[in-house]
Design a protein around this motif. Structure first.
Motif, PDB file in Angstrom:
ATOM      1  N   UNK A 155       0.875  -1.014   0.030  1.00  0.00           N
ATOM      2  CA  UNK A 155      -0.178   0.444  -0.237  1.00  0.00           C
ATOM      3  C   UNK A 155       0.385   1.016   0.163  1.00  0.00           C
ATOM      4  N   UNK A 156       1.836   1.481   0.491  1.00  0.00           N
ATOM      5  CA  UNK A 156       2.884   2.631   0.634  1.00  0.00           C
ATOM      6  C   UNK A 156       3.862   2.565  -0.896  1.00  0.00           C
ATOM      7  N   UNK A 157       3.605   1.663  -1.531  1.00  0.00           N
ATOM      8  CA  UNK A 157       4.323   1.437  -2.612  1.00  0.00           C
ATOM      9  C   UNK A 157       2.915   2.504  -3.680  1.00  0.00           C
ATOM     10  N   UNK A 158       1.618   1.854  -3.427  1.00  0.00           N
ATOM     11  CA  UNK A 158       0.695   2.403  -4.297  1.00  0.00           C
ATOM     12  C   UNK A 158       0.088   3.740  -4.278  1.00  0.00           C
ATOM     13  N   UNK A 159       0.426   4.200  -2.684  1.00  0.00           N
ATOM     14  CA  UNK A 159      -0.068   5.263  -2.573  1.00  0.00           C
ATOM     15  C   UNK A 159       1.223   6.323  -3.336  1.00  0.00           C
ATOM     16  N   UNK A 160       2.881   6.368  -3.231  1.00  0.00           N
ATOM     17  CA  UNK A 160       3.763   6.686  -3.637  1.00  0.00           C
ATOM     18  C   UNK A 160       3.452   6.983  -4.993  1.00  0.00           C
ATOM     19  N   UNK A 161       3.156   6.165  -5.673  1.00  0.00           N
ATOM     20  CA  UNK A 161       2.880   6.224  -7.138  1.00  0.00           C
ATOM     21  C   UNK A 161       1.903   6.734  -7.518  1.00  0.00           C
ATOM     22  N   UNK A 162       0.962   6.726  -6.732  1.00  0.00           N
ATOM     23  CA  UNK A 162      -0.132   7.167  -6.755  1.00  0.00           C
ATOM     24  C   UNK A 162      -0.499   8.864  -6.665  1.00  0.00           C
ATOM     25  N   UNK A 163       0.265   9.139  -6.093  1.00  0.00           N
ATOM     26  CA  UNK A 163       0.370  10.406  -5.091  1.00  0.00           C
ATOM     27  C   UNK A 163       1.111  10.929  -6.703  1.00  0.00           C
ATOM     28  N   UNK A 164       1.968   9.942  -6.674  1.00  0.00           N
ATOM     29  CA  UNK A 164       2.980  11.397  -7.858  1.00  0.00           C
ATOM     30  C   UNK A 164       1.932  11.403  -9.550  1.00  0.00           C
ATOM     31  N   UNK A 165       1.345  10.658  -9.751  1.00  0.00           N
ATOM     32  CA  UNK A 165       0.502  10.993 -10.943  1.00  0.00           C
ATOM     33  C   UNK A 165      -0.356  11.684 -10.804  1.00  0.00           C
ATOM     34  N   UNK A 166      -1.244  11.664  -9.377  1.00  0.00           N
ATOM     35  CA  UNK A 166      -2.615  12.052  -9.461  1.00  0.00           C
ATOM     36  C   UNK A 166      -2.954  13.674  -9.284  1.00  0.00           C
ATOM     37  N   UNK A 167      -3.685  14.524  -9.907  1.00  0.00           N
ATOM     38  CA  UNK A 167      -3.819  15.987 -10.238  1.00  0.00           C
ATOM     39  C   UNK A 167      -4.520  16.630  -8.574  1.00  0.00           C
ATOM     40  N   UNK A 168      -3.555  17.947  -8.321  1.00  0.00           N
ATOM     41  CA  UNK A 168      -3.551  18.847  -7.313  1.00  0.00           C
ATOM     42  C   UNK A 168      -5.501  18.663  -7.614  1.00  0.00           C
ATOM     43  N   UNK A 169      -6.426  18.742  -6.530  1.00  0.00           N
ATOM     44  CA  UNK A 169      -7.398  19.068  -6.612  1.00  0.00           C
ATOM     45  C   UNK A 169      -7.759  20.569  -7.104  1.00  0.00           C
ATOM     46  N   UNK A 170      -6.988  21.373  -7.055  1.00  0.00           N
ATOM     47  CA  UNK A 170      -6.859  22.896  -7.384  1.00  0.00           C
ATOM     48  C   UNK A 170      -7.213  22.896  -9.009  1.00  0.00           C
ATOM     49  N   UNK A 171      -5.892  21.908  -9.466  1.00  0.00           N
ATOM     50  CA  UNK A 171      -5.526  21.864 -10.992  1.00  0.00           C
ATOM     51  C   UNK A 171      -6.673  20.734 -11.955  1.00  0.00           C
TER      52      UNK A 171
END
Length: 174
Positions: A155-171
């Motif tokens: 889950x840590x690995x997946x969190x880090x991967x998805x966090x890096x490619x996800x789009x911040x709410x404001x954008x």
């Protein structure tokens, strides 16, 4: 499998020290606390957001202590009606200190596999998971506590991967 209630899961926010992360994978949820405001929104009626008071109080305290609360919402585009409503409310989460990012399903990195049966989860301090379980209508049945180091590491690995490619709410412009 033993499940804790949503209220018991929220108690975990009183115990973590640094970071709480939520992975949201569903396009529809059912929650008794949300039923009435969601129905009002669908009818175009105003909302005073008082149903969020307990969460607002908790998050203001937690983030005010310098702890981070983050979410990645993996969503289908075009959005379901529920996700459209959720998106319209997210500014409230941001205002109380949460950091929320969006990841359209079609932009998931190739080969991503979701651990813990593809369920949503909260990860606290990289050591404890509260894995959400739902009925067929998306109603929360409760959360399963998982501390298995291998599962937590996935889950840590997946969190880090998805966090890096996800789009911040404001954008994020759905």
């Amino acid at each position: 499998m033993d499940l804790i209630s949503p209220a018991q899961r929220d108690e975990l926010f009183n115990q973590f020290e640094r970071d709480a992360f939520h992975l949201e994978l569903r396009d529809d949820y059912g929650s008794p606390i949300e039923d009435t405001p969601y129905a009002r929104w669908k009818r175009g009626e105003p909302d005073d957001y008082s149903w969020l008071d307990d969460w607002t109080t908790l998050m203001k305290r937690v983030t005010g202590e310098g702890k981070t609360v983050r979410r990645v919402r993996v969503v289908t585009e075009p959005h379901s009606q529920y996700v459209t409503w959720e998106h319209s409310l997210t500014h409230l989460n941001i205002e109380i200190g949460e950091d929320i990012r969006w990841l359209p399903r079609h932009r998931l990195p190739e080969g991503v596999a979701f651990p813990v049966g593809g369920n949503d989860w909260w990860l606290y301090d990289d050591r404890l998971l509260a894995v959400g379980h739902f009925d067929r209508e998306g109603r929360v049945l409760g959360s399963e506590i998982v501390e298995d180091p291998h599962t937590v590491a996935e889950c840590i690995r997946l969190r880090d991967l998805l966090w890096a490619v996800a789009i911040p709410h404001a954008e994020y412009k759905p």
